[in-house]
Design a protein around this motif. Structure first.
Motif, PDB file in Angstrom:
ATOM      1  N   ALA A   1       0.848  -1.192   0.000  1.00  7.53           N
ATOM      2  CA  ALA A   1       0.000   0.000   0.000  1.00  7.53           C
ATOM      3  C   ALA A   1       0.883   1.241   0.000  1.00  7.53           C
ATOM      4  N   THR A   2       0.532   2.227  -0.838  1.00  9.22           N
ATOM      5  CA  THR A   2       1.335   3.442  -0.961  1.00  9.22           C
ATOM      6  C   THR A   2       1.346   4.198   0.362  1.00  9.22           C
ATOM      7  N   ASP A   3       2.530   4.530   0.810  1.00  9.27           N
ATOM      8  CA  ASP A   3       2.661   5.326   2.033  1.00  9.27           C
ATOM      9  C   ASP A   3       2.102   6.726   1.789  1.00  9.27           C
ATOM     10  N   ALA A   4       1.504   7.312   2.822  1.00 11.62           N
ATOM     11  CA  ALA A   4       0.901   8.635   2.668  1.00 11.62           C
ATOM     12  C   ALA A   4       1.926   9.662   2.203  1.00 11.62           C
ATOM     13  N   ALA A   5       3.157   9.573   2.711  1.00 12.54           N
ATOM     14  CA  ALA A   5       4.191  10.525   2.297  1.00 12.54           C
ATOM     15  C   ALA A   5       4.496  10.402   0.815  1.00 12.54           C
ATOM     16  N   ASP A   6       4.589   9.148   0.317  1.00 13.45           N
ATOM     17  CA  ASP A   6       4.856   8.943  -1.109  1.00 13.45           C
ATOM     18  C   ASP A   6       3.687   9.429  -1.953  1.00 13.45           C
ATOM     19  N   ALA A   7       2.455   9.164  -1.497  1.00 13.15           N
ATOM     20  CA  ALA A   7       1.283   9.621  -2.242  1.00 13.15           C
ATOM     21  C   ALA A   7       1.254  11.141  -2.325  1.00 13.15           C
ATOM     22  N   LEU A   8       1.611  11.799  -1.230  1.00 10.40           N
ATOM     23  CA  LEU A   8       1.656  13.265  -1.235  1.00 10.40           C
ATOM     24  C   LEU A   8       2.734  13.782  -2.182  1.00 10.40           C
TER      25      LEU A   8
ATOM     26  N   ALA B   1       2.475  16.182  -9.341  1.00  6.05           N
ATOM     27  CA  ALA B   1       1.415  16.368 -10.339  1.00  6.05           C
ATOM     28  C   ALA B   1       0.917  17.797 -10.355  1.00  6.05           C
ATOM     29  N   ASP B   2       1.048  18.480  -9.227  1.00  7.36           N
ATOM     30  CA  ASP B   2       0.622  19.879  -9.167  1.00  7.36           C
ATOM     31  C   ASP B   2       1.719  20.829  -9.637  1.00  7.36           C
ATOM     32  N   GLY B   3       2.847  20.263 -10.098  1.00  5.84           N
ATOM     33  CA  GLY B   3       3.891  21.089 -10.684  1.00  5.84           C
ATOM     34  C   GLY B   3       5.050  21.408  -9.765  1.00  5.84           C
ATOM     35  N   LEU B   4       5.088  20.832  -8.580  1.00  2.00           N
ATOM     36  CA  LEU B   4       6.181  21.128  -7.657  1.00  2.00           C
ATOM     37  C   LEU B   4       7.468  20.452  -8.121  1.00  2.00           C
ATOM     38  N   ASP B   5       8.574  21.192  -8.117  1.00  2.00           N
ATOM     39  CA  ASP B   5       9.881  20.629  -8.415  1.00  2.00           C
ATOM     40  C   ASP B   5      10.221  19.612  -7.318  1.00  2.00           C
ATOM     41  N   PRO B   6      10.532  18.374  -7.696  1.00  2.00           N
ATOM     42  CA  PRO B   6      10.824  17.338  -6.691  1.00  2.00           C
ATOM     43  C   PRO B   6      11.901  17.754  -5.688  1.00  2.00           C
ATOM     44  N   ARG B   7      12.805  18.647  -6.130  1.00  2.07           N
ATOM     45  CA  ARG B   7      13.871  19.079  -5.230  1.00  2.07           C
ATOM     46  C   ARG B   7      13.345  19.950  -4.095  1.00  2.07           C
ATOM     47  N   GLN B   8      12.097  20.434  -4.232  1.00  5.65           N
ATOM     48  CA  GLN B   8      11.510  21.289  -3.195  1.00  5.65           C
ATOM     49  C   GLN B   8      10.575  20.530  -2.263  1.00  5.65           C
ATOM     50  N   LEU B   9      10.511  19.192  -2.438  1.00  3.66           N
ATOM     51  CA  LEU B   9       9.630  18.390  -1.577  1.00  3.66           C
ATOM     52  C   LEU B   9      10.121  18.431  -0.140  1.00  3.66           C
ATOM     53  N   PRO B  10       9.265  18.795   0.816  1.00  6.33           N
ATOM     54  CA  PRO B  10       9.683  18.738   2.223  1.00  6.33           C
ATOM     55  C   PRO B  10       9.687  17.299   2.712  1.00  6.33           C
ATOM     56  N   ASP B  11      10.366  17.070   3.812  1.00  2.90           N
ATOM     57  CA  ASP B  11      10.390  15.738   4.407  1.00  2.90           C
ATOM     58  C   ASP B  11       9.184  15.562   5.330  1.00  2.90           C
ATOM     59  N   GLY B  12       8.722  14.322   5.442  1.00  3.47           N
ATOM     60  CA  GLY B  12       7.687  13.991   6.424  1.00  3.47           C
ATOM     61  C   GLY B  12       6.277  14.227   5.929  1.00  3.47           C
ATOM     62  N   VAL B  13       5.360  13.415   6.478  1.00  2.81           N
ATOM     63  CA  VAL B  13       3.962  13.463   6.064  1.00  2.81           C
ATOM     64  C   VAL B  13       3.330  14.800   6.422  1.00  2.81           C
ATOM     65  N   GLN B  14       3.554  15.272   7.624  1.00  2.00           N
ATOM     66  CA  GLN B  14       2.871  16.489   8.066  1.00  2.00           C
ATOM     67  C   GLN B  14       3.248  17.686   7.207  1.00  2.00           C
ATOM     68  N   ALA B  15       4.544  17.857   6.903  1.00  3.07           N
ATOM     69  CA  ALA B  15       4.977  18.994   6.096  1.00  3.07           C
ATOM     70  C   ALA B  15       4.418  18.905   4.684  1.00  3.07           C
ATOM     71  N   ARG B  16       4.430  17.695   4.114  1.00  2.00           N
ATOM     72  CA  ARG B  16       3.906  17.530   2.755  1.00  2.00           C
ATOM     73  C   ARG B  16       2.394  17.742   2.724  1.00  2.00           C
ATOM     74  N   SER B  17       1.711  17.254   3.756  1.00  2.00           N
ATOM     75  CA  SER B  17       0.260  17.440   3.822  1.00  2.00           C
ATOM     76  C   SER B  17      -0.095  18.920   3.918  1.00  2.00           C
ATOM     77  N   ALA B  18       0.655  19.664   4.718  1.00  2.00           N
ATOM     78  CA  ALA B  18       0.386  21.098   4.853  1.00  2.00           C
ATOM     79  C   ALA B  18       0.633  21.819   3.534  1.00  2.00           C
ATOM     80  N   LEU B  19       1.731  21.451   2.847  1.00  2.00           N
ATOM     81  CA  LEU B  19       2.029  22.079   1.564  1.00  2.00           C
ATOM     82  C   LEU B  19       0.957  21.735   0.531  1.00  2.00           C
TER      83      LEU B  19
END
Length: 1000
Positions: free
Chosen positions: A250-257, A263-281
């Motif tokens: 099952a896809t981890d929530a962090a990976d799904a985020l 898909a929303d156009g974010l540069d992968p290099r700007q991905l924050p770490d952790g589920v909470q930070a990615r969820s907020a972004l």
């Protein structure tokens, strides 16, 4: 080719034109590439530059970032001066430059058009073999929709975006065939309309769609998303979270985020770490957008909650095989099976030629359990075999009960879909699930599950709840669980291949022990007679608390189908003692609620099995129950023989209880056939045995039946006394059915003695009890008695309604004696209201039934009522003949109350025929009988008849005196005859038409 990641699409020309130019396999691939926000490069190189198509082709491949091949069964054009085709050259070039290679193979089917298959298959088969040997992950397909889906997901898994533009629409192509689900679609679309109208802030709606494997959750979500897509121009995203995907965790929530943010156009290099930070972004980036998000194949609430946006204008559709009960912010849509009509429509749309065999289509979708996945797979099989008829298909599926599970579609079987859910269960629950499949019935509760699986009750209840949450069980009623037929077949197959035969056998025997012994215990609580038994006690881990009649009857009604299924299983396996025990546990339920024809068969089987096992006590009990069923269904001769056999067996065994029961039932059968002296003798023998050995319930029954005999023989005071004794005993032993029956029969006695108010009150109390007990024979009996009271006090419409309700119940039960009695009463009512043809027809129907039953008393009463119709229509000779026949029969059976009625009618007929002296004598004879037996209505009619005969004889004083006495009697009874008599008395003259005593 600037402007993003380029995907080279390799194919032969036939793939661009099949199934059609507009919707072809190549078109599906191009759509998938576009949805993945990549650039499709189709190989239109045969309009070759510089006459060198091979070099141009290789250049295109080298300039691209990904290679996608759609390979059918044509090898394609050969490159000049080589032995390879252009399609294989493209593959070799992609391999040489190290491109990611995605290969999709057309599934081989016998219905493929000839133009898609090379005549000489050697080259294409060799190429497909080389592709297989290349170590690639190959996917197969047969439809445009599936190819588009697979290509899209394969591309997204490559993670090709590196800060590219945002994806606007990644929704997969919807199903070409989609039927039903109108209510669910309306619920989803209505929330969008409501939110737009209200201009609310926050998420428009979150819908969690759940259901069993193969029910069509994703299809519904995608259909709804496409219908609503225009309202969400910013984003329409589809994410598979692989909650139940073979070969995937099952896809981890962090990976799904991370996927959503890219898909929303974010540069992968700007991905924050952790589920909470990615969820907020993610929530921040969705703010202010009109977006539609489909989160498919969710495993748990914890997996999906971080993915939920909190901004205005977002619609979220979630699909899951499990009930996401902790996702409180969602509206939950539980998908059910397709309706039979929708299921049939789906099959016909998938295979139009099946429309000519609609009856077989209906049968086919039922075999598929109305499950969309099963229907689609079977339709695919049928469509691929044009030589097959629907009958051939059904025969194929019925080779074994599990055949539907293993028929292969393009990608999977129904079994494979179920496997995905099963594999996620912990080992203990897997065992529990497998053993549940061995249950022979239709549903199960925690007690039966605990017995079947050999675990504690609380633990069984917990396991049932978890399987319900995983949609491997339904809950059609509180705490009662049911497997879909295909899931049951799947579980049974798993058990057969996983659990040892002795483990399976012990599990089923534990279950049968539970059902048999609980049923016998419940039967004793609702029994009319306590049955003698030598059944050995069995220790059961847990049983329901059956403390009284209602609890016992309720348990038996709920478990009826399961008990019958267990009985069928035991019968098929010649488990003699099990058949006898289970049938005994059902005996009183079958007696009270039928169907009696089924009960006859079951008790006959039980008697046979008992005889084969040498179980003489079980045989005696079964023969006794069979005898009761015979007389209930009108076979008095057969009943007499069976009850005597039962009596003989119990005497040989020195079983006082069995003897008393058989004697009591023989007594009932005697009074049913008009042998009142014989009934009295047998019932007294039974009563003496019960008194001697302390059987209080048996005493109550014997007193009750003796009271009925007293009533039938005109001894109303004796009947009243015996019935009140029976009532007291029924109350003492807390036997509600007996109490209800005795109240009803006491009400009939009160009616016969002219106390209509008391009769009505007693009968209504009896009816209320029978309804509370759901006792249909008792309700029918009391409704008839209330109908007679209504007739006697002049309420013809009320009487007709009550009698017809009674007749309906008797017909449902197959109770021919009850039907005959009510038809007679309806005939009497018809003659009173002037419908003489209708009355004649009803009475003749009743007479036919009484003749079939050999019921002499009933036949005699019908002749009396037919005589009334004859003299009211002017046929005096026929009326005279019928009344003489009736009187002879009534005197033979010993029914003085009915004899008094027939004498009164004969007296009226003689007076109308010009013989007032004979009429006077007949009415006087009727008066003597009626007065002696307390039959007040016939006493009043006899007195009135004497008055009118005296008037015709010129004795005015006697006429006035007797008419005054008749008036007092009628007024005391509260019957409508009083008005006419009062008017006649006012002028001291009989009515001019002379018909004053012609009321039936």
């Amino acid at each position: 080719m600037a402007g993003g990641v380029q995907v080279f699409i390799s194919h032969t020309s036939d793939m661009a034109g099949y199934p059609s130019q507009a919707v072809s396999f190549v078109r599906g691939v191009i759509d998938a590439v576009n949805r993945a926000r990549l650039v499709p490069v189709d190989q239109a190189y045969f309009a070759a530059r510089d006459g060198q198509p091979a070099g141009y082709c290789q250049g295109l491949v080298r300039a691209c970032d990904v290679y996608v091949a759609v390979v059918g069964f044509r090898y394609g054009s050969i490159v000049p001066d080589t032995s390879v085709s252009y399609t294989e050259l493209e593959f070799l070039t992609a391999t040489e430059v190290g491109l990611p290679r995605l290969v999709f193979l057309l599934d081989e089917r016998p219905d493929l058009p000839a133009r898609l298959v090379d005549t000489d298959r050697s080259r294409i088969d060799g190429f497909r073999g080389r592709l297989s040997d290349a170590g690639l992950i190959l996917r197969t397909f047969s439809t445009v929709e599936r190819l588009e889906y697979e290509v899209f997901h394969a591309l997204t898994e490559l993670d090709l975006h590196a800060g590219g533009g945002p994806a606007r629409d990644t929704l997969p192509v919807g199903q070409a065939v989609f039927v039903g689900r109108d209510i669910e679609l309306e619920r989803i679309t209505a929330t969008v309309a409501d939110a737009d109208a209200a201009s609310n802030s926050g998420v428009i709606a979150i819908h969690a769609i759940d259901g069993m494997p193969g029910i069509g959750k994703t299809s519904l979500a995608v259909r709804a998303a496409h219908q609503l897509a225009d309202g969400f121009p910013d984003r329409r995203l589809f994410v598979d979270l692989h909650g139940h995907t073979p070969g995937h965790e099952a896809t981890d929530a962090a990976d799904a985020l991370a996927d959503l943010l890219r898909a929303d156009g974010l540069d992968p290099r700007q991905l924050p770490d952790g589920v909470q930070a990615r969820s907020a972004l993610w929530r921040d980036r969705m703010n202010g957008k009109r977006a539609l998000l489909v989160l498919d194949n969710v495993r748990s609430t914890a997996q999906v909650r971080p993915l939920l946006p909190g901004s205005t204008g977002v619609l979220v559709l979630i699909t899951s095989r499990v009930r996401l009960a902790d996702l409180h912010e969602a509206t939950h849509l539980n998908l059910h099976l397709l309706s039979p009509n929708d299921a049939a429509a789906m099959f016909v749309r998938l295979v139009p030629r099946a429309d000519a065999e609609s009856d077989l289509v209906a049968e086919l979708v039922e075999v598929c359990g109305f499950l969309p996945l099963a229907i689609a797979i079977i339709a695919s099989r049928f469509g691929a075999r044009p030589a097959w008829s629907m009958a051939d298909l059904l025969a194929e599926l019925r080779v074994t009960g599990e055949r539907v599970l293993t028929v292969k579609g393009e990608y999977a079987t129904v079994r494979a879909a179920f496997d995905l859910s099963y594999r996620h269960l912990p080992p203990e629950r897997q065992r529990f699930f497998r053993l549940l499949g061995l249950h022979p019935g239709v549903d199960i509760d925690a007690y039966a599950a605990a017995a079947l699986t050999g675990i504690a009750l609380d633990h069984a209840a917990e396991q049932l709840d978890e399987l319900y949450n995983d949609h491997l069980l339904d809950e059609p009623a509180p705490r009662r669980y049911r497997m879909h037929d295909l899931i049951r077949a799947y579980a049974r197959t798993l058990a057969a291949t996983t659990d040892r035969p002795e483990v399976r056998g012990e599990a089923v025997e534990r279950l049968l022990d539970y059902y048999q012994h609980t049923a016998v215990r419940a039967d004793r609580l609702i029994a009319r007679y306590t049955r003698p038994t030598t059944t050995a006690a069995v220790t059961l881990a847990a049983t329901p608390n059956l403390t009284g009649w209602h609890a016992a009857a309720g348990w038996l009604r709920v478990e009826r189908t399961n008990l019958l299924a267990c009985l069928h299983r035991a019968t098929a396996r010649n488990q003699h003692h099990r058949v006898v025990g289970l049938t005994a546990g059902l005996a009183n339920l079958l007696r009270n609620e039928g169907p009696w024809a089924t009960a006859v068969d079951l008790h006959q089987y039980a008697a046979n099995h008992a005889a084969q096992a040498g179980d003489r006590l079980g045989q005696g009990n079964a023969l006794g129950e069979l005898g009761v069923m015979r007389w209930l269904t009108g076979d008095y001769s057969g009943a007499d023989d069976l009850l005597h056999q039962s009596l003989a067996l119990h005497r040989a065994l020195d079983s006082w209880q069995g003897q008393a029961n058989a004697l009591g039932e023989l007594g009932v059968m005697r009074w049913l056939t008009g042998d009142y002296l014989g009934a009295d003798d047998l019932l007294r023998q039974a009563l003496n045995l019960y008194r001697t050995f302390g059987g209080r319930l048996g005493q109550a029954n014997a007193l009750h039946e003796l009271g009925i005999v007293r009533r039938l023989t005109g001894d109303y005071p004796g009947a009243d006394d015996l019935l009140r004794q029976a009532l007291d005993l029924y109350q003492t032993v807390d036997n509600l059915p007996g109490h209800a029956h005795a109240l009803g029969d006491l009400g009939i006695v009160r009616r016969l003695t002219g106390d209509y108010r008391s009769a009505d009150e007693l009968l209504r109390r009896a009816l209320a009890l029978h309804r509370a007990l759901d006792n249909r024979p008792g309700q029918a009996h009391v409704l008839e008695a209330l109908g007679i009271v209504r007739r006697l006090i002049g309420d013809s419409p009320g009487a007709d309604s009550l009698l017809r309700r009674s007749l309906g119940l008797y017909r449902t039960l197959g109770h021919r004696l009850g039907q005959a009695s009510v038809l007679r009463e309806l005939g009497v009512l018809g003659s009173l209201t002037g419908d003489y043809p209708g009355a004649d027809d009803l009475l003749r129907q009743s007479l036919d039934l009484y003749r079939i039953l050999g019921h002499r008393h009933g036949q005699a009463n019908i002749r009396t009522q037919l005589a009334v119709v004859r003299y009211l229509t002017g046929d005096h000779p026929a009326a005279e003949n019928l009344l003489q026949q009736a009187l002879t029969a009534l005197r033979a059976v010993g029914a003085p109350d009915d004899e008094a009625e027939a004498l009164n009618h004969l007296g009226t007929l003689r007076r109308l025929s010009g013989h007032p002296d004979q009429a006077h004598a007949l009415h006087q004879e009727a008066l003597t009988i009626a007065h002696h037996h307390g039959h007040r209505i016939e006493e009043a009619r006899a007195t009135e008849g004497i008055s009118r005969a005296a008037a015709d004889l010129g004795d005015t004083a006697s006429a006035a005196s007797h008419l005054r006495q008749a008036l007092h009697l009628y007024q005391a009874l509260g019957v409508p005859e009083a008005a006419q008599v009062a008017a006649d008395l006012a002028v001291l003259s009989p009515p001019s038409d002379g018909l004053g005593n012609l009321s039936p």
